[in-house]
Design a protein around this motif. Structure first.
Motif, PDB file in Angstrom:
ATOM      1  N   UNK A  12       5.744   6.604   4.336  1.00  0.00           N
ATOM      2  CA  UNK A  12       4.429   5.960   4.431  1.00  0.00           C
ATOM      3  C   UNK A  12       4.537   4.603   5.112  1.00  0.00           C
ATOM      4  N   UNK A  13       5.492   3.796   4.696  1.00  0.00           N
ATOM      5  CA  UNK A  13       5.607   2.474   5.304  1.00  0.00           C
ATOM      6  C   UNK A  13       6.034   2.573   6.767  1.00  0.00           C
ATOM      7  N   UNK A  14       6.901   3.521   7.099  1.00  0.00           N
ATOM      8  CA  UNK A  14       7.295   3.696   8.489  1.00  0.00           C
ATOM      9  C   UNK A  14       6.105   3.990   9.379  1.00  0.00           C
ATOM     10  N   UNK A  15       5.222   4.861   8.893  1.00  0.00           N
ATOM     11  CA  UNK A  15       4.018   5.174   9.672  1.00  0.00           C
ATOM     12  C   UNK A  15       3.101   3.967   9.786  1.00  0.00           C
ATOM     13  N   UNK A  16       2.906   3.247   8.685  1.00  0.00           N
ATOM     14  CA  UNK A  16       2.042   2.067   8.704  1.00  0.00           C
ATOM     15  C   UNK A  16       2.609   0.983   9.621  1.00  0.00           C
ATOM     16  N   UNK A  57      11.481   8.210  -0.905  1.00  0.00           N
ATOM     17  CA  UNK A  57      11.189   8.990   0.303  1.00  0.00           C
ATOM     18  C   UNK A  57       9.744   8.794   0.740  1.00  0.00           C
ATOM     19  N   UNK A  58       8.816   8.871  -0.214  1.00  0.00           N
ATOM     20  CA  UNK A  58       7.408   8.650   0.119  1.00  0.00           C
ATOM     21  C   UNK A  58       7.183   7.234   0.625  1.00  0.00           C
ATOM     22  N   UNK A  59       7.872   6.276   0.041  1.00  0.00           N
ATOM     23  CA  UNK A  59       7.746   4.888   0.477  1.00  0.00           C
ATOM     24  C   UNK A  59       8.231   4.716   1.908  1.00  0.00           C
ATOM     25  N   UNK A  97       0.832  -1.205   0.000  1.00  0.00           N
ATOM     26  CA  UNK A  97       0.000   0.000   0.000  1.00  0.00           C
ATOM     27  C   UNK A  97       0.866   1.254   0.000  1.00  0.00           C
ATOM     28  N   UNK A  98       1.935   1.240   0.813  1.00  0.00           N
ATOM     29  CA  UNK A  98       2.861   2.376   0.826  1.00  0.00           C
ATOM     30  C   UNK A  98       3.520   2.547  -0.539  1.00  0.00           C
ATOM     31  N   UNK A  99       3.853   1.422  -1.207  1.00  0.00           N
ATOM     32  CA  UNK A  99       4.424   1.490  -2.543  1.00  0.00           C
ATOM     33  C   UNK A  99       3.454   2.067  -3.554  1.00  0.00           C
ATOM     34  N   UNK A 100       2.170   1.754  -3.380  1.00  0.00           N
ATOM     35  CA  UNK A 100       1.152   2.308  -4.272  1.00  0.00           C
ATOM     36  C   UNK A 100       1.059   3.823  -4.106  1.00  0.00           C
ATOM     37  N   UNK A 101       1.052   4.286  -2.869  1.00  0.00           N
ATOM     38  CA  UNK A 101       1.010   5.727  -2.605  1.00  0.00           C
ATOM     39  C   UNK A 101       2.258   6.409  -3.176  1.00  0.00           C
ATOM     40  N   UNK A 102       3.415   5.803  -2.918  1.00  0.00           N
ATOM     41  CA  UNK A 102       4.658   6.369  -3.422  1.00  0.00           C
ATOM     42  C   UNK A 102       4.675   6.396  -4.951  1.00  0.00           C
ATOM     43  N   UNK A 103       4.108   5.363  -5.574  1.00  0.00           N
ATOM     44  CA  UNK A 103       4.058   5.317  -7.027  1.00  0.00           C
ATOM     45  C   UNK A 103       3.227   6.434  -7.618  1.00  0.00           C
ATOM     46  N   UNK A 125       3.527   1.558 -15.116  1.00  0.00           N
ATOM     47  CA  UNK A 125       4.889   1.122 -14.837  1.00  0.00           C
ATOM     48  C   UNK A 125       5.377   1.565 -13.471  1.00  0.00           C
ATOM     49  N   UNK A 126       5.107   2.825 -13.111  1.00  0.00           N
ATOM     50  CA  UNK A 126       5.567   3.345 -11.827  1.00  0.00           C
ATOM     51  C   UNK A 126       4.831   2.673 -10.676  1.00  0.00           C
ATOM     52  N   UNK A 127       3.532   2.430 -10.841  1.00  0.00           N
ATOM     53  CA  UNK A 127       2.767   1.781  -9.776  1.00  0.00           C
ATOM     54  C   UNK A 127       3.228   0.347  -9.542  1.00  0.00           C
ATOM     55  N   UNK A 128       3.458  -0.391 -10.617  1.00  0.00           N
ATOM     56  CA  UNK A 128       3.940  -1.771 -10.471  1.00  0.00           C
ATOM     57  C   UNK A 128       5.299  -1.783  -9.774  1.00  0.00           C
ATOM     58  N   UNK A 129       6.172  -0.869 -10.179  1.00  0.00           N
ATOM     59  CA  UNK A 129       7.495  -0.774  -9.555  1.00  0.00           C
ATOM     60  C   UNK A 129       7.371  -0.407  -8.081  1.00  0.00           C
ATOM     61  N   UNK A 130       6.516   0.570  -7.773  1.00  0.00           N
ATOM     62  CA  UNK A 130       6.347   1.000  -6.393  1.00  0.00           C
ATOM     63  C   UNK A 130       5.790  -0.100  -5.502  1.00  0.00           C
ATOM     64  N   UNK A 131       4.786  -0.822  -5.992  1.00  0.00           N
ATOM     65  CA  UNK A 131       4.190  -1.907  -5.201  1.00  0.00           C
ATOM     66  C   UNK A 131       5.207  -3.024  -4.966  1.00  0.00           C
ATOM     67  N   UNK A 132       5.987  -3.359  -6.001  1.00  0.00           N
ATOM     68  CA  UNK A 132       6.996  -4.413  -5.852  1.00  0.00           C
ATOM     69  C   UNK A 132       8.066  -4.004  -4.840  1.00  0.00           C
ATOM     70  N   UNK A 133       8.548  -2.775  -4.937  1.00  0.00           N
ATOM     71  CA  UNK A 133       9.570  -2.300  -4.009  1.00  0.00           C
ATOM     72  C   UNK A 133       8.999  -2.221  -2.592  1.00  0.00           C
ATOM     73  N   UNK A 134       7.737  -1.812  -2.472  1.00  0.00           N
ATOM     74  CA  UNK A 134       7.108  -1.754  -1.159  1.00  0.00           C
ATOM     75  C   UNK A 134       7.005  -3.124  -0.514  1.00  0.00           C
ATOM     76  N   UNK A 135       6.682  -4.141  -1.308  1.00  0.00           N
ATOM     77  CA  UNK A 135       6.624  -5.496  -0.771  1.00  0.00           C
ATOM     78  C   UNK A 135       7.981  -5.990  -0.310  1.00  0.00           C
TER      79      UNK A 135
END
Length: 250
Positions: free
Chosen positions: A233-237, A228-230, A11-17, A77-87
């Protein structure tokens, strides 16, 4: 708990994407459009100079229109990358939390994100910076891609080893000394590898330096925004999830 962290990491990766897409669209796409225009104008000029007029009338049809590439294609492309990196970040966080000392989850997430950004993107970018369209020979795309991802793999492996040995050194020599020795080891290894790997510089002398600079700074800015957004966001979550788990256990 692992499932919870994984979901929140994605979810954090999606937001960051989404945020990274906004930055890339606003600051990166203008330089891409300029570079494509230069490439097309150069192609037209070469076709007019050729002896055979037939190729000038043949235009390679785009599989995906440019307006789709710069909007829906870029976003996907950015969303897929962000979600993968977030995972992946959530998995690394689950392993690192508690092993880096008594750090808050937010701090652990930011440290992991900063380290991953440096190892996965920044260091490889310094060796093989991104180029816009019209830069580079079509026949060398495969070799350039292999060199880049090979360097990313070496940088990632060196970063992991530096982290493992740095943790062991910290137990013997202290946290600060362990960090300095691990960082020095990583820089030494990556410096030698960067020196041994071939240099790829196919930027034509006539290509506008301002367009190249704008594209590369936008590429860095997009990655900074994403990571940075990742991390934030993930730190807060993650901190919220761990607090809820502690409250339930109590």
């Amino acid at each position: 708990m692992m499932k919870t962290l994984l979901v929140r990491g994605m979810l954090a990766g999606l937001i960051a994407g989404v945020l990274a897409f906004g930055f890339a669209y606003a600051f990166g796409e203008p330089s891409v459009t300029t570079a494509i225009g230069l490439e097309e104008s150069a192609g037209h000029s070469h076709s007019h100079e050729g002896a055979d007029p037939a190729p000038a009338e043949e235009h390679e049809e785009e599989l995906v229109p440019r307006d789709i590439q710069s909007t829906a294609g870029l976003l996907t492309g950015v969303l897929v990358y962000g979600v993968a990196i977030g995972g992946l970040l959530s998995l690394a966080f689950a392993f690192a939390q508690g092993r880096l000392g008594s750090l808050r989850p937010r701090v652990t997430a930011l440290l992991l994100t900063a380290g991953a950004f440096t190892v996965v993107f920044l260091v490889p970018f310094l060796k093989y910076p991104a180029n816009p369209p019209a830069v580079g020979q079509p026949g060398t795309i495969g070799s350039r891609t292999e060199l880049y991802f090979g360097f990313v793999a070496v940088s990632l492996l060196a970063g992991i080893l530096a982290t493992v040995f740095g943790r062991k050194l910290a137990d013997r020599l202290g946290a600060w000394n362990g960090f300095l020795l691990a960082a020095a080891g990583y820089l030494l290894v990556i410096g030698v590898v960067a020196w041994l790997m071939p240099v790829v510089d196919e930027v034509p002398p006539t290509f506008p330096a301002s367009t190249l600079w704008s594209f590369r700074t936008a590429s860095v800015g997009t990655q900074v925004t994403l990571w940075l957004a990742l991390g934030l966001a993930f730190g807060a979550f993650a901190e919220k999830a761990l607090k809820q788990r502690t409250a339930v256990s109590a």
